[in-house]
Design a protein around this motif. Structure first.
Motif, PDB file in Angstrom:
ATOM      1  N   ILE A 124      50.768  18.166  87.800  1.00 19.76           N
ATOM      2  CA  ILE A 124      49.907  19.291  87.441  1.00 19.76           C
ATOM      3  C   ILE A 124      48.641  18.804  86.740  1.00 19.76           C
ATOM      4  N   GLY A 125      48.324  17.523  86.947  1.00 20.19           N
ATOM      5  CA  GLY A 125      47.041  17.014  86.504  1.00 20.19           C
ATOM      6  C   GLY A 125      46.993  16.440  85.110  1.00 20.19           C
ATOM      7  N   ILE A 126      48.151  16.246  84.451  1.00 22.22           N
ATOM      8  CA  ILE A 126      48.156  15.672  83.101  1.00 22.22           C
ATOM      9  C   ILE A 126      48.028  14.154  83.208  1.00 22.22           C
ATOM     10  N   PRO A 127      47.129  13.535  82.429  1.00 18.63           N
ATOM     11  CA  PRO A 127      46.920  12.082  82.515  1.00 18.63           C
ATOM     12  C   PRO A 127      48.226  11.302  82.331  1.00 18.63           C
ATOM     13  N   GLU A 128      48.229  10.127  82.925  1.00 18.52           N
ATOM     14  CA  GLU A 128      49.431   9.296  82.867  1.00 18.52           C
ATOM     15  C   GLU A 128      49.741   8.889  81.431  1.00 18.52           C
ATOM     16  N   MET A 129      51.009   8.962  81.089  1.00 21.74           N
ATOM     17  CA  MET A 129      51.456   8.616  79.748  1.00 21.74           C
ATOM     18  C   MET A 129      51.422   7.104  79.566  1.00 21.74           C
ATOM     19  N   CYS A 130      51.141   6.661  78.337  1.00 18.05           N
ATOM     20  CA  CYS A 130      51.174   5.227  78.067  1.00 18.05           C
ATOM     21  C   CYS A 130      52.614   4.729  78.178  1.00 18.05           C
ATOM     22  N   PRO A 131      52.822   3.428  78.400  1.00 15.88           N
ATOM     23  CA  PRO A 131      54.170   2.892  78.615  1.00 15.88           C
ATOM     24  C   PRO A 131      55.133   3.279  77.492  1.00 15.88           C
ATOM     25  N   ALA A 132      56.338   3.674  77.862  1.00 17.52           N
ATOM     26  CA  ALA A 132      57.338   4.087  76.878  1.00 17.52           C
ATOM     27  C   ALA A 132      57.755   2.905  76.019  1.00 17.52           C
ATOM     28  N   LYS A 133      57.817   3.132  74.726  1.00 19.93           N
ATOM     29  CA  LYS A 133      58.186   2.060  73.802  1.00 19.93           C
ATOM     30  C   LYS A 133      58.820   2.642  72.551  1.00 19.93           C
ATOM     31  N   ILE A 134      59.950   2.084  72.146  1.00 22.98           N
ATOM     32  CA  ILE A 134      60.611   2.491  70.908  1.00 22.98           C
ATOM     33  C   ILE A 134      60.179   1.533  69.803  1.00 22.98           C
ATOM     34  N   ILE A 135      59.547   2.059  68.774  1.00 18.79           N
ATOM     35  CA  ILE A 135      59.014   1.229  67.694  1.00 18.79           C
ATOM     36  C   ILE A 135      59.995   1.215  66.525  1.00 18.79           C
ATOM     37  N   THR A 136      60.472   0.035  66.174  1.00 16.01           N
ATOM     38  CA  THR A 136      61.466  -0.080  65.107  1.00 16.01           C
ATOM     39  C   THR A 136      60.940  -0.877  63.912  1.00 16.01           C
ATOM     40  N   ALA A 137      59.630  -1.051  63.824  1.00 15.17           N
ATOM     41  CA  ALA A 137      59.049  -1.798  62.711  1.00 15.17           C
ATOM     42  C   ALA A 137      59.357  -1.101  61.384  1.00 15.17           C
ATOM     43  N   ASP A 138      59.795  -1.896  60.401  1.00 19.37           N
ATOM     44  CA  ASP A 138      60.117  -1.392  59.057  1.00 19.37           C
ATOM     45  C   ASP A 138      61.197  -0.317  59.087  1.00 19.37           C
TER      46      ASP A 138
END
Length: 233
Positions: A124-138
């Motif tokens: 439906i025209g929504i820009p591509e999402m950035c690569p999926a990433k789980i951030i566990t810093a701190d």
């Protein structure tokens, strides 16, 4: 009521609380999962401990002993065949372990659902999402702070009879501001006076952070038990 500690009674109490609340817990789980699925459908980065999860956990902790504010419910709770220590340990288990695991699991499933939904959003025209990433810093530092915050609200829920979350939140906020200002003053002093000790100072402050939060958590757990014991007497 028997004041002697019993692992068998503790297990039965944990089981009883689960049976009484599993439907409510399931609704909370599905709501958190749905909210985070929507929030992360447009964002490929995910923090296992995030604001919606923290808000839910703090609310649960702050309302753990709300039944004590209602006389019939309070009498029913105090007449339960379990010691004060067993009730306190059950509350600590649920708010610091069970609900934390439940909410993190709901968040992770919500994030996974968001990733599955994302390709459909592209149509439906929504820009591509950035690569999926789980951030566990701190993550350890965040969990430590969350545990301490939960212990404060748990104590507040048994100390204040009415509006426990609001009253405890205001007191905790004032304490947080004071501690933040004190730590900032210490860090600024060391930074200005001993530039070559920056690494050591950072490590020392981190250790101090863990020690203070550990002591605070144990203190509020003890105060929760003590206040609950006074209430039952």
């Amino acid at each position: 009521m028997n004041d002697k500690f019993s692992f068998q009674r503790l297990g039965l109490l944990i089981r009883t609380v689960f049976i009484q609340n599993w439907k409510k817990d399931l609704r909370i789980f599905l709501c958190v999962m749905g909210v985070l699925a929507v929030l992360h459908a447009f964002n490929g980065f995910y923090f296992p401990i995030n604001f919606p999860i923290v808000a839910v956990l703090l609310y649960i902790a702050g309302s753990t002993f709300k039944r004590l504010g209602n006389q019939p419910s309070a009498i029913s709770y105090m007449m339960m065949p379990a010691s004060t220590l067993e009730k306190t340990l059950t509350a600590i288990f649920y708010v610091n372990i069970y609900y934390v695991v439940l909410m993190v699991a709901a968040g992770l499933l919500g994030f996974g659902l968001a990733i599955l939904l994302n390709p459909a959003l592209h149509t439906i025209g929504i820009p591509e999402m950035c690569p999926a990433k789980i951030i566990t810093a701190d993550l350890g530092t965040i969990i430590m702070g969350l545990t301490a915050g939960i212990s404060v609200l748990l104590f507040g829920s048994v100390y204040f009879k009415k509006f426990a979350i609001l009253k405890t939140g205001l007191v905790a906020l004032a304490l947080f501001v004071v501690l933040t200002l004190a730590l900032s003053a210490i860090m600024n002093f060391h930074t200005c006076s001993y530039h070559y000790f920056d690494d050591i100072t950072t490590k020392t402050l981190k250790i101090l952070y863990y020690v203070i939060l550990s002591v605070a958590t144990l203190f509020f757990w003890f105060m929760t038990w003590l206040r609950l014991r006074e209430t039952e007497v």
